[in-house]
Design a protein around this motif. Structure first.
Motif, PDB file in Angstrom:
ATOM      1  N   ASP A  18       0.873  -1.176   0.000  1.00  0.00           N
ATOM      2  CA  ASP A  18       0.000   0.000   0.000  1.00  0.00           C
ATOM      3  C   ASP A  18       0.912   1.229   0.000  1.00  0.00           C
ATOM      4  N   VAL A  19       1.164   1.777  -1.178  1.00  0.00           N
ATOM      5  CA  VAL A  19       2.144   2.864  -1.307  1.00  0.00           C
ATOM      6  C   VAL A  19       1.735   4.084  -0.494  1.00  0.00           C
ATOM      7  N   VAL A  20       0.435   4.382  -0.455  1.00  0.00           N
ATOM      8  CA  VAL A  20      -0.028   5.544   0.313  1.00  0.00           C
ATOM      9  C   VAL A  20       0.267   5.350   1.792  1.00  0.00           C
ATOM     10  N   LEU A  21      -0.019   4.157   2.312  1.00  0.00           N
ATOM     11  CA  LEU A  21       0.249   3.881   3.722  1.00  0.00           C
ATOM     12  C   LEU A  21       1.748   3.913   4.003  1.00  0.00           C
ATOM     13  N   ALA A  22       2.536   3.257   3.139  1.00  0.00           N
ATOM     14  CA  ALA A  22       3.985   3.215   3.352  1.00  0.00           C
ATOM     15  C   ALA A  22       4.580   4.616   3.335  1.00  0.00           C
ATOM     16  N   GLU A  23       4.154   5.444   2.388  1.00  0.00           N
ATOM     17  CA  GLU A  23       4.677   6.810   2.328  1.00  0.00           C
ATOM     18  C   GLU A  23       4.257   7.600   3.558  1.00  0.00           C
ATOM     19  N   SER A  24       3.026   7.389   4.009  1.00  0.00           N
ATOM     20  CA  SER A  24       2.506   8.210   5.104  1.00  0.00           C
ATOM     21  C   SER A  24       3.241   7.964   6.412  1.00  0.00           C
ATOM     22  N   VAL A  25       3.851   6.775   6.590  1.00  0.00           N
ATOM     23  CA  VAL A  25       4.599   6.495   7.818  1.00  0.00           C
ATOM     24  C   VAL A  25       6.106   6.556   7.602  1.00  0.00           C
TER      25      VAL A  25
ATOM     26  N   VAL B  53       7.958  15.910   7.575  1.00  0.00           N
ATOM     27  CA  VAL B  53       7.160  16.980   6.961  1.00  0.00           C
ATOM     28  C   VAL B  53       5.929  17.267   7.818  1.00  0.00           C
ATOM     29  N   LEU B  54       5.270  16.221   8.303  1.00  0.00           N
ATOM     30  CA  LEU B  54       4.079  16.401   9.130  1.00  0.00           C
ATOM     31  C   LEU B  54       4.408  17.159  10.414  1.00  0.00           C
ATOM     32  N   GLU B  55       5.648  17.040  10.901  1.00  0.00           N
ATOM     33  CA  GLU B  55       6.061  17.769  12.100  1.00  0.00           C
ATOM     34  C   GLU B  55       6.012  19.281  11.900  1.00  0.00           C
TER      35      GLU B  55
ATOM     36  N   TYR C 140      11.464  -0.849   8.543  1.00  0.00           N
ATOM     37  CA  TYR C 140      10.933   0.114   9.499  1.00  0.00           C
ATOM     38  C   TYR C 140      10.239   1.235   8.743  1.00  0.00           C
ATOM     39  N   ASN C 141       9.058   1.585   9.201  1.00  0.00           N
ATOM     40  CA  ASN C 141       8.305   2.682   8.589  1.00  0.00           C
ATOM     41  C   ASN C 141       8.148   2.506   7.079  1.00  0.00           C
ATOM     42  N   GLY C 142       7.936   1.268   6.661  1.00  0.00           N
ATOM     43  CA  GLY C 142       7.745   0.982   5.246  1.00  0.00           C
ATOM     44  C   GLY C 142       8.991   1.154   4.415  1.00  0.00           C
ATOM     45  N   MET C 143      10.164   1.219   5.062  1.00  0.00           N
ATOM     46  CA  MET C 143      11.428   1.473   4.374  1.00  0.00           C
ATOM     47  C   MET C 143      12.411   0.338   4.665  1.00  0.00           C
TER      48      MET C 143
END
Length: 295
Positions: free
Chosen positions: A94-101, A108-110, A241-244
């Motif tokens: 799920d690319v959207v989920l992986a990118e979001s975490v 960036v969200l910080e 970790y974190n989709g990476m």
């Protein structure tokens, strides 16, 4: 029992929402505990949509935590990174989920304020409507639309193109680790993007670079220096970790530090090194994440 079953069913989704808003697995778990206590006081039979109701409760609790955490982040020693979470292979599907975490997106969200972060996460990641988000954050729908537009522009201007963990990225990390162990400066530089950056988080408790290291030459020298001084005695394990793609460094059987790799177009663009022992304490737990369809 009905209340507990409903909460357990949606727990992966609720954890994902809380983590993306807070950048801390520990704080996300605290939010879930507080939300569960509030959920137990509600009659599930009187709730039309348990999942949506629970996400509203978690969002409100996470907003409270975000506002309280602001001063702690300002006083943090050195670079701050989100608490890494170990993710299962299917997260990369799920690319959207992986990118979001991913570490890059979480950083960036910080830069968003708490309400902007909540609105962006709920709308762009989880697919909530502006009306549903308005109920969760206590704002008028028209205001939420404005916040969403502002937050999206801010994120898109700063986000880096994401490439999730895969067999190809795993091979790049393997070559990187082998080149570092061999002390091969040129081989390292061939794997690094010109604008590559290293961000290290020691939390002021262990040795770590307090400022980002930027640029292929400086990063290659930094990596070789780290290997010469501390990595030669460590056992290194590949991980996610974190989709990476990531590498775990264990000394005496204990996790001493880990590095998550951001890769784009076959080159490493970011290395995120976690050494803060408080954040590493929970880094062995594989976290089930869920971006499930909300409605």
């Amino acid at each position: 029992m009905a209340a507990e079953d409903a909460f357990t069913e949606h727990r992966p989704l609720l954890f994902t929402v809380a983590y993306e808003m807070l950048g801390s697995a520990a704080d996300a778990e605290d939010v879930l505990q507080e939300s569960y206590l509030r959920w137990r006081e509600v009659d599930p039979a009187g709730v039309g949509h348990a999942r949506a109701y629970l996400v509203r409760v978690v969002t409100r609790q996470a907003l409270n935590h975000l506002r309280a955490a602001k001063s702690r982040r300002e006083e943090y020693v050195g670079s701050w990174l989100p608490e890494p979470i170990r993710t299962a292979p299917e997260v990369g599907d799920d690319v959207v989920l992986a990118e979001s975490v991913s570490m890059a997106m979480m950083l960036v969200l910080e830069t968003l304020n708490p309400t902007e972060r909540a609105v962006f996460v709920l709308h762009d990641v989880f697919g909530y409507t502006h009306g549903e988000i308005a109920a969760a954050v206590g704002k008028a729908e028209v205001t939420v639309r404005q916040i969403a537009h502002r937050a999206r522009g801010h994120v898109h201007a700063r986000r880096r193109r994401f490439e999730p963990d895969s067999a190809a990225t795993g091979k790049i990390v393997e070559r990187f680790m082998r080149s570092a162990a061999d002390g091969d400066m040129q081989a390292l530089m061939d794997l690094l993007a010109p604008d590559v950056v290293v961000i290290s988080d020691g939390g002021g408790k262990v040795t770590a670079a307090r400022r980002p290291v930027v640029g292929r030459d400086d990063v290659a020298r930094f990596v070789l220096g780290v290997y010469r001084t501390s990595a030669t005695t460590a056992r290194i394990e590949p991980a996610r970790y974190n989709g990476m793609p990531a590498a775990r460094f264990l000394t005496g059987g204990a996790l001493d530090w880990l590095v998550a790799f951001e890769i784009r177009d076959g080159r490493i663009t970011g290395l995120y090194g976690m050494r803060n022992p408080d954040k590493l304490d929970r880094a062995d737990v594989v976290r089930p994440l869920d971006r499930g369809a909300l409605g």
